[in-house]
Design an enzyme around this catalytic site. Structure first.
Site, PDB file in Angstrom:
ATOM      1  N   GLY A  39      21.968 -14.639 -27.906  1.00  0.00           N
ATOM      2  CA  GLY A  39      21.220 -14.873 -26.484  1.00  0.00           C
ATOM      3  C   GLY A  39      19.849 -14.832 -26.763  1.00  0.00           C
ATOM      4  O   GLY A  39      19.106 -14.195 -27.885  1.00  0.00           O
ATOM      5  N   ARG A  60      25.717 -20.651 -28.640  1.00  0.00           N
ATOM      6  CA  ARG A  60      26.535 -20.172 -29.301  1.00  0.00           C
ATOM      7  C   ARG A  60      27.399 -21.188 -30.139  1.00  0.00           C
ATOM      8  O   ARG A  60      27.689 -22.185 -29.533  1.00  0.00           O
ATOM      9  CB  ARG A  60      27.489 -19.190 -28.459  1.00  0.00           C
ATOM     10  CG  ARG A  60      26.518 -18.144 -27.860  1.00  0.00           C
ATOM     11  CD  ARG A  60      27.439 -17.051 -27.347  1.00  0.00           C
ATOM     12  NE  ARG A  60      26.542 -16.119 -26.445  1.00  0.00           N
ATOM     13  CZ  ARG A  60      25.906 -14.959 -27.038  1.00  0.00           C
ATOM     14  NH1 ARG A  60      25.724 -14.848 -28.216  1.00  0.00           N
ATOM     15  NH2 ARG A  60      24.964 -14.149 -26.189  1.00  0.00           N
ATOM     16  N   ASP A  62      23.431  -9.740 -34.616  1.00  0.00           N
ATOM     17  CA  ASP A  62      24.318  -9.595 -35.618  1.00  0.00           C
ATOM     18  C   ASP A  62      25.126 -10.827 -36.066  1.00  0.00           C
ATOM     19  O   ASP A  62      25.567 -11.175 -37.018  1.00  0.00           O
ATOM     20  CB  ASP A  62      25.087  -8.493 -35.398  1.00  0.00           C
ATOM     21  CG  ASP A  62      26.056  -8.390 -34.354  1.00  0.00           C
ATOM     22  OD1 ASP A  62      25.867  -9.348 -33.459  1.00  0.00           O
ATOM     23  OD2 ASP A  62      27.037  -7.475 -34.228  1.00  0.00           O
ATOM     24  N   THR A  80      17.090  -9.601 -30.115  1.00  0.00           N
ATOM     25  CA  THR A  80      18.215  -9.290 -29.099  1.00  0.00           C
ATOM     26  C   THR A  80      17.567  -7.995 -28.330  1.00  0.00           C
ATOM     27  O   THR A  80      16.831  -7.054 -28.687  1.00  0.00           O
ATOM     28  CB  THR A  80      19.286  -8.610 -29.721  1.00  0.00           C
ATOM     29  OG1 THR A  80      20.195  -8.051 -28.877  1.00  0.00           O
ATOM     30  CG2 THR A  80      18.994  -7.650 -30.712  1.00  0.00           C
ATOM     31  N   ASP A 139      19.494  -5.809 -26.850  1.00  0.00           N
ATOM     32  CA  ASP A 139      20.065  -4.562 -26.859  1.00  0.00           C
ATOM     33  C   ASP A 139      19.734  -3.612 -28.019  1.00  0.00           C
ATOM     34  O   ASP A 139      20.099  -2.465 -27.847  1.00  0.00           O
ATOM     35  CB  ASP A 139      21.618  -4.953 -27.160  1.00  0.00           C
ATOM     36  CG  ASP A 139      21.934  -5.941 -26.262  1.00  0.00           C
ATOM     37  OD1 ASP A 139      21.768  -5.539 -25.104  1.00  0.00           O
ATOM     38  OD2 ASP A 139      23.033  -6.769 -26.401  1.00  0.00           O
ATOM     39  N   ASP A 153      20.385  -3.239 -30.834  1.00  0.00           N
ATOM     40  CA  ASP A 153      21.586  -2.724 -31.560  1.00  0.00           C
ATOM     41  C   ASP A 153      21.942  -3.224 -32.932  1.00  0.00           C
ATOM     42  O   ASP A 153      22.863  -3.234 -33.360  1.00  0.00           O
ATOM     43  CB  ASP A 153      22.689  -3.237 -30.806  1.00  0.00           C
ATOM     44  CG  ASP A 153      23.208  -4.629 -30.652  1.00  0.00           C
ATOM     45  OD1 ASP A 153      21.971  -5.350 -30.995  1.00  0.00           O
ATOM     46  OD2 ASP A 153      24.134  -4.893 -30.121  1.00  0.00           O
ATOM     47  N   ARG A 211      26.394  -4.043 -23.640  1.00  0.00           N
ATOM     48  CA  ARG A 211      27.962  -3.980 -23.621  1.00  0.00           C
ATOM     49  C   ARG A 211      28.321  -2.951 -24.697  1.00  0.00           C
ATOM     50  O   ARG A 211      29.223  -2.157 -24.348  1.00  0.00           O
ATOM     51  CB  ARG A 211      28.476  -5.513 -24.072  1.00  0.00           C
ATOM     52  CG  ARG A 211      29.775  -5.564 -23.668  1.00  0.00           C
ATOM     53  CD  ARG A 211      30.264  -6.907 -24.001  1.00  0.00           C
ATOM     54  NE  ARG A 211      29.604  -7.818 -25.076  1.00  0.00           N
ATOM     55  CZ  ARG A 211      28.833  -8.674 -24.839  1.00  0.00           C
ATOM     56  NH1 ARG A 211      28.456  -9.274 -23.849  1.00  0.00           N
ATOM     57  NH2 ARG A 211      28.119  -9.295 -26.032  1.00  0.00           N
TER      58      ARG A 211
END
Length: 319
Positions: A11, A72, A103, A125, A127, A129, A171
């Protein structure tokens, strides 16, 4: 090492362009040739590789998205796909690679490193994360985009005396929801890391009404449930007529903040230094406000830790 490549994968995140710019210009500063790989690992397999000069990355530091585009690529998970990428790296004379992404992107980079092609991961990213770094490129910009939306929605919530549910991305990680909820003064925040209690949430709404509060903002991370599902739960329990706003991909775009531009520049430059040192299978991060590099396997063998003290604080401040 004379020639390296750079790609963006997964993303998109605001600040990726600033990281690409840093890799290219830092590499050229040190006498390296730098090639851009377009469309991520799919572009590597397809040989979409072009040399980049100083001017090719001019006027992109302020732009969201990624100049190199992203995609992707399930094929790259397979040994056959990885071999195709290796053949293209050999064909174009690439001796090292900077991979900007999350990741999943790191796993591809790790595979190439094991095959003898040094790769360095740069965390990009929204996120936030990625284990091993306190912050990722894009998080701060996405956070501010959400806060701006909360502020605007609160104006309408106040005017119409309504409860609004705002669904944000996340998510598996609740950092965006948590930080935005705390900064935006949300009455309730639901994140994947904490079990939600619908009755506790309703009690909080009732307490607010009892002290004369006419509106409420609820932030829910998509990994918990959708905003629509939460609205149905609240409606079934209380009859309260809520309104739902799903921010969606608006969170990914936009001009990167100054913080993300600086973070991306630091990370991209350090990635080039690590490759020049001959290291592979490394990842770049920020720890205690210092740029670090660490074994990329840490991103796979440990899990991201959300600062749950912020969750506790948000509940204390939204009484």
């Amino acid at each position: 090492m004379k020639k390296i490549g750079v790609l963006t994968s997964g993303g998109d995140a605001p600040g990726m362009n600033a990281a690409v710019r840093a890799v290219v210009r830092k590499g050229i500063f040190h006498g390296l040739e730098v090639a851009g790989i377009f469309n991520g690992y799919q572009g590597l397999i397809d040989g979409r590789i072009e040399s980049l000069d100083l001017g090719d990355v001019g006027d992109i530091i302020q732009r969201g998205g990624t100049k190199l585009h992203s995609a992707r690529c399930p094929e790259f998970i397979t040994p056959e796909g990885q071999q195709k990428g290796i053949e293209q790296m050999k064909k174009h004379g690439l001796e090292g690679l900077v991979v900007i992404g999350g990741d999943g992107s790191y796993r591809g980079a790790m595979a190439l490193s094991k095959h003898g092609f040094p790769c360095v991961g740069v965390p990009g990213t929204i996120d936030n994360d990625i284990p091993g770094t306190d912050f990722t490129i894009g998080f701060d910009t996405a956070l501010n985009t959400i806060i701006e939306a909360i502020d605007k929605i609160r104006d309408t919530a106040t005017s119409h005396e309504r409860t609004f549910i705002i669904e944000v991305m996340g998510r598996d990680a609740g950092d965006l929801a948590l930080w935005a909820g705390l900064a935006g003064g949300a009455e309730t925040i639901l994140i994947p890391e904490e079990k939600y209690n619908i009755k506790d949430m309703l009690v909080r709404l009732d307490k607010g009404k009892a002290r004369g509060k006419k509106h409420s903002i609820i932030i829910v991370a998509e990994g918990v449930m959708s905003g629509g599902e939460l609205a149905k739960l609240i409606g079934a329990e209380t009859g309260i007529d809520t309104r739902v706003s799903v921010l969606g991909h608006i969170q990914r775009g936009g001009t990167p903040t100054g913080r993300d531009r600086v973070l991306a520049s630091l990370f991209g430059a350090r990635a080039v230094e690590v490759l020049k040192e001959g290291a592979g299978g490394r990842a770049i991060g920020m720890k205690n406000n210092q740029v670090v590099d660490y074994d990329m396997t840490e991103a796979f063998n440990s899990s991201h830790k959300t600062d749950l003290s912020l969750f506790t604080l948000s509940k204390e401040l939204s009484i």
